[in-house]
Design a protein around this motif. Sequence first.
Motif, PDB file in Angstrom:
ATOM      1  N   HIS A   1      46.388  36.251  50.407  1.00 55.67           N
ATOM      2  CA  HIS A   1      46.515  34.894  50.950  1.00 55.67           C
ATOM      3  C   HIS A   1      45.194  34.144  50.786  1.00 55.67           C
ATOM      4  O   HIS A   1      45.172  32.971  50.387  1.00 55.67           O
ATOM      5  CB  HIS A   1      46.936  34.974  52.420  1.00 55.67           C
ATOM      6  CG  HIS A   1      47.029  33.665  53.124  1.00 55.67           C
ATOM      7  ND1 HIS A   1      47.824  32.627  52.677  1.00 55.67           N
ATOM      8  CD2 HIS A   1      46.414  33.210  54.254  1.00 55.67           C
ATOM      9  CE1 HIS A   1      47.705  31.597  53.509  1.00 55.67           C
ATOM     10  NE2 HIS A   1      46.853  31.922  54.455  1.00 55.67           N
ATOM     11  N   GLY A   2      44.084  34.826  51.068  1.00 49.28           N
ATOM     12  CA  GLY A   2      42.773  34.211  50.902  1.00 49.28           C
ATOM     13  C   GLY A   2      42.486  33.837  49.459  1.00 49.28           C
ATOM     14  O   GLY A   2      41.958  32.751  49.177  1.00 49.28           O
ATOM     15  N   GLU A   3      42.840  34.720  48.543  1.00 50.38           N
ATOM     16  CA  GLU A   3      42.631  34.428  47.114  1.00 50.38           C
ATOM     17  C   GLU A   3      43.443  33.210  46.690  1.00 50.38           C
ATOM     18  O   GLU A   3      42.963  32.366  45.923  1.00 50.38           O
ATOM     19  CB  GLU A   3      43.006  35.638  46.272  1.00 50.38           C
ATOM     20  CG  GLU A   3      42.009  36.780  46.389  1.00 50.38           C
ATOM     21  CD  GLU A   3      42.471  38.037  45.672  1.00 50.38           C
ATOM     22  OE1 GLU A   3      43.314  37.932  44.751  1.00 50.38           O
ATOM     23  OE2 GLU A   3      41.988  39.116  46.040  1.00 50.38           O
ATOM     24  N   ALA A   4      44.667  33.111  47.180  1.00 53.06           N
ATOM     25  CA  ALA A   4      45.501  31.952  46.849  1.00 53.06           C
ATOM     26  C   ALA A   4      44.890  30.667  47.412  1.00 53.06           C
ATOM     27  O   ALA A   4      44.939  29.610  46.769  1.00 53.06           O
ATOM     28  CB  ALA A   4      46.917  32.147  47.382  1.00 53.06           C
ATOM     29  N   LEU A   5      44.273  30.754  48.589  1.00 54.67           N
ATOM     30  CA  LEU A   5      43.686  29.575  49.213  1.00 54.67           C
ATOM     31  C   LEU A   5      42.457  29.061  48.473  1.00 54.67           C
ATOM     32  O   LEU A   5      42.057  27.907  48.659  1.00 54.67           O
ATOM     33  CB  LEU A   5      43.324  29.873  50.673  1.00 54.67           C
ATOM     34  CG  LEU A   5      44.497  29.932  51.653  1.00 54.67           C
ATOM     35  CD1 LEU A   5      44.041  30.454  53.007  1.00 54.67           C
ATOM     36  CD2 LEU A   5      45.145  28.558  51.802  1.00 54.67           C
TER      37      LEU A   5
ATOM     38  N   HIS B   1      37.402  46.614  55.867  1.00 60.92           N
ATOM     39  CA  HIS B   1      36.454  45.600  56.340  1.00 60.92           C
ATOM     40  C   HIS B   1      35.750  44.931  55.166  1.00 60.92           C
ATOM     41  O   HIS B   1      35.562  43.715  55.154  1.00 60.92           O
ATOM     42  CB  HIS B   1      35.437  46.218  57.297  1.00 60.92           C
ATOM     43  CG  HIS B   1      36.022  46.581  58.623  1.00 60.92           C
ATOM     44  ND1 HIS B   1      35.491  47.559  59.434  1.00 60.92           N
ATOM     45  CD2 HIS B   1      37.109  46.124  59.291  1.00 60.92           C
ATOM     46  CE1 HIS B   1      36.218  47.682  60.526  1.00 60.92           C
ATOM     47  NE2 HIS B   1      37.211  46.821  60.463  1.00 60.92           N
ATOM     48  N   LYS B   2      35.358  45.721  54.173  1.00 58.80           N
ATOM     49  CA  LYS B   2      34.687  45.148  53.001  1.00 58.80           C
ATOM     50  C   LYS B   2      35.621  44.202  52.248  1.00 58.80           C
ATOM     51  O   LYS B   2      35.195  43.145  51.771  1.00 58.80           O
ATOM     52  CB  LYS B   2      34.205  46.261  52.066  1.00 58.80           C
ATOM     53  CG  LYS B   2      32.952  46.947  52.559  1.00 58.80           C
ATOM     54  CD  LYS B   2      32.540  48.084  51.645  1.00 58.80           C
ATOM     55  CE  LYS B   2      31.378  48.860  52.261  1.00 58.80           C
ATOM     56  NZ  LYS B   2      31.118  50.129  51.570  1.00 58.80           N
ATOM     57  N   THR B   3      36.884  44.574  52.138  1.00 52.95           N
ATOM     58  CA  THR B   3      37.846  43.719  51.444  1.00 52.95           C
ATOM     59  C   THR B   3      37.995  42.378  52.159  1.00 52.95           C
ATOM     60  O   THR B   3      37.972  41.313  51.529  1.00 52.95           O
ATOM     61  CB  THR B   3      39.220  44.428  51.354  1.00 52.95           C
ATOM     62  OG1 THR B   3      39.043  45.672  50.694  1.00 52.95           O
ATOM     63  CG2 THR B   3      40.225  43.600  50.590  1.00 52.95           C
ATOM     64  N   MET B   4      38.130  42.410  53.491  1.00 58.33           N
ATOM     65  CA  MET B   4      38.262  41.165  54.253  1.00 58.33           C
ATOM     66  C   MET B   4      36.962  40.359  54.209  1.00 58.33           C
ATOM     67  O   MET B   4      36.984  39.134  54.107  1.00 58.33           O
ATOM     68  CB  MET B   4      38.699  41.467  55.684  1.00 58.33           C
ATOM     69  CG  MET B   4      40.142  41.951  55.767  1.00 58.33           C
ATOM     70  SD  MET B   4      40.775  42.157  57.450  1.00 58.33           S
ATOM     71  CE  MET B   4      40.196  43.799  57.842  1.00 58.33           C
ATOM     72  N   HIS B   5      35.837  41.055  54.269  1.00 57.88           N
ATOM     73  CA  HIS B   5      34.529  40.407  54.189  1.00 57.88           C
ATOM     74  C   HIS B   5      34.382  39.683  52.845  1.00 57.88           C
ATOM     75  O   HIS B   5      33.916  38.537  52.787  1.00 57.88           O
ATOM     76  CB  HIS B   5      33.444  41.474  54.364  1.00 57.88           C
ATOM     77  CG  HIS B   5      32.064  40.928  54.518  1.00 57.88           C
ATOM     78  ND1 HIS B   5      31.314  40.515  53.449  1.00 57.88           N
ATOM     79  CD2 HIS B   5      31.307  40.733  55.619  1.00 57.88           C
ATOM     80  CE1 HIS B   5      30.141  40.088  53.879  1.00 57.88           C
ATOM     81  NE2 HIS B   5      30.109  40.202  55.184  1.00 57.88           N
ATOM     82  N   THR B   6      34.793  40.337  51.762  1.00 59.89           N
ATOM     83  CA  THR B   6      34.706  39.741  50.429  1.00 59.89           C
ATOM     84  C   THR B   6      35.570  38.485  50.338  1.00 59.89           C
ATOM     85  O   THR B   6      35.153  37.463  49.777  1.00 59.89           O
ATOM     86  CB  THR B   6      35.129  40.767  49.360  1.00 59.89           C
ATOM     87  OG1 THR B   6      34.231  41.882  49.425  1.00 59.89           O
ATOM     88  CG2 THR B   6      35.102  40.177  47.963  1.00 59.89           C
ATOM     89  N   THR B   7      36.774  38.559  50.895  1.00 60.72           N
ATOM     90  CA  THR B   7      37.679  37.398  50.881  1.00 60.72           C
ATOM     91  C   THR B   7      37.080  36.245  51.669  1.00 60.72           C
ATOM     92  O   THR B   7      37.046  35.102  51.185  1.00 60.72           O
ATOM     93  CB  THR B   7      39.048  37.785  51.468  1.00 60.72           C
ATOM     94  OG1 THR B   7      39.606  38.839  50.679  1.00 60.72           O
ATOM     95  CG2 THR B   7      40.001  36.607  51.486  1.00 60.72           C
ATOM     96  N   ALA B   8      36.601  36.541  52.879  1.00 59.23           N
ATOM     97  CA  ALA B   8      35.999  35.494  53.714  1.00 59.23           C
ATOM     98  C   ALA B   8      34.769  34.909  53.042  1.00 59.23           C
ATOM     99  O   ALA B   8      34.537  33.691  53.083  1.00 59.23           O
ATOM    100  CB  ALA B   8      35.632  36.071  55.082  1.00 59.23           C
ATOM    101  N   SER B   9      33.983  35.755  52.407  1.00 57.77           N
ATOM    102  CA  SER B   9      32.758  35.302  51.743  1.00 57.77           C
ATOM    103  C   SER B   9      33.076  34.327  50.609  1.00 57.77           C
ATOM    104  O   SER B   9      32.404  33.300  50.446  1.00 57.77           O
ATOM    105  CB  SER B   9      31.986  36.508  51.220  1.00 57.77           C
ATOM    106  OG  SER B   9      30.767  36.098  50.651  1.00 57.77           O
ATOM    107  N   ALA B  10      34.102  34.622  49.826  1.00 61.14           N
ATOM    108  CA  ALA B  10      34.483  33.734  48.724  1.00 61.14           C
ATOM    109  C   ALA B  10      34.923  32.369  49.252  1.00 61.14           C
ATOM    110  O   ALA B  10      34.535  31.324  48.714  1.00 61.14           O
ATOM    111  CB  ALA B  10      35.596  34.370  47.897  1.00 61.14           C
ATOM    112  N   LEU B  11      35.722  32.378  50.315  1.00 55.43           N
ATOM    113  CA  LEU B  11      36.189  31.116  50.903  1.00 55.43           C
ATOM    114  C   LEU B  11      35.032  30.337  51.526  1.00 55.43           C
ATOM    115  O   LEU B  11      34.954  29.114  51.389  1.00 55.43           O
ATOM    116  CB  LEU B  11      37.274  31.396  51.946  1.00 55.43           C
ATOM    117  CG  LEU B  11      38.619  31.849  51.371  1.00 55.43           C
ATOM    118  CD1 LEU B  11      39.453  32.541  52.436  1.00 55.43           C
ATOM    119  CD2 LEU B  11      39.375  30.661  50.778  1.00 55.43           C
ATOM    120  N   LEU B  12      34.127  31.043  52.203  1.00 59.63           N
ATOM    121  CA  LEU B  12      32.989  30.385  52.829  1.00 59.63           C
ATOM    122  C   LEU B  12      32.068  29.782  51.765  1.00 59.63           C
ATOM    123  O   LEU B  12      31.638  28.628  51.884  1.00 59.63           O
ATOM    124  CB  LEU B  12      32.212  31.379  53.699  1.00 59.63           C
ATOM    125  CG  LEU B  12      30.915  30.846  54.323  1.00 59.63           C
ATOM    126  CD1 LEU B  12      31.187  29.641  55.221  1.00 59.63           C
ATOM    127  CD2 LEU B  12      30.199  31.947  55.089  1.00 59.63           C
TER     128      LEU B  12
END
Length: 196
Positions: A86-90, A137-148
Amino acid sequence: MPSAGASPTPDQGQPQRPRRADAQRNYERLLATARKVFSERGVDAPLDDIARQAGIGNATMYRHFPTRRELIIAVYADEVAALCAHGEALLEDESPGDALFGWLRAFIAHVAAKRELALAIPNDQGGQRSALFDRWHKTMHTTASALLTHAQSCGAVDADLDVSDLLTLANGIAVASGDSDQVERCLGLLRRGIAT
């Protein structure tokens, strides 16, 4: 939700042989049913009930998931994969600030709804549970980092904001908020606080 037949097993991280089409359908049906049953009745729901609701025999279920632990891990891993997809799509969203906060809203809902599921994974002597948690946690962190980073590059949020701090704040909202209205108020406060 993602659950590719050639994906790594939750414990070993080694590639599996791709499943036959019928076996993949059974796997996905079991996973979807387990997600629903765990959500409605908790992670202690009888595994036989999951097999029955999925319309699959017990022997088939235990071939895919020999233990409750493996089923819980598969369900939670699938939830994390869906959240990150979902994050990647966003990242394609025309408003990076909205995309970031749309994902944070989904992250908060994930933590609030799936925390019990994650904590139900039994600990083990070999440290596999810790390794799984670290990977998720690393996967979610990576997704959040890209969006941020995307939101920062467009000037939508403070350029000095650290992704770990952002996720800590979002996690606090998820754990402490009493209802969806409070989540929205807290997200609004957070957004105003980090806006440029």
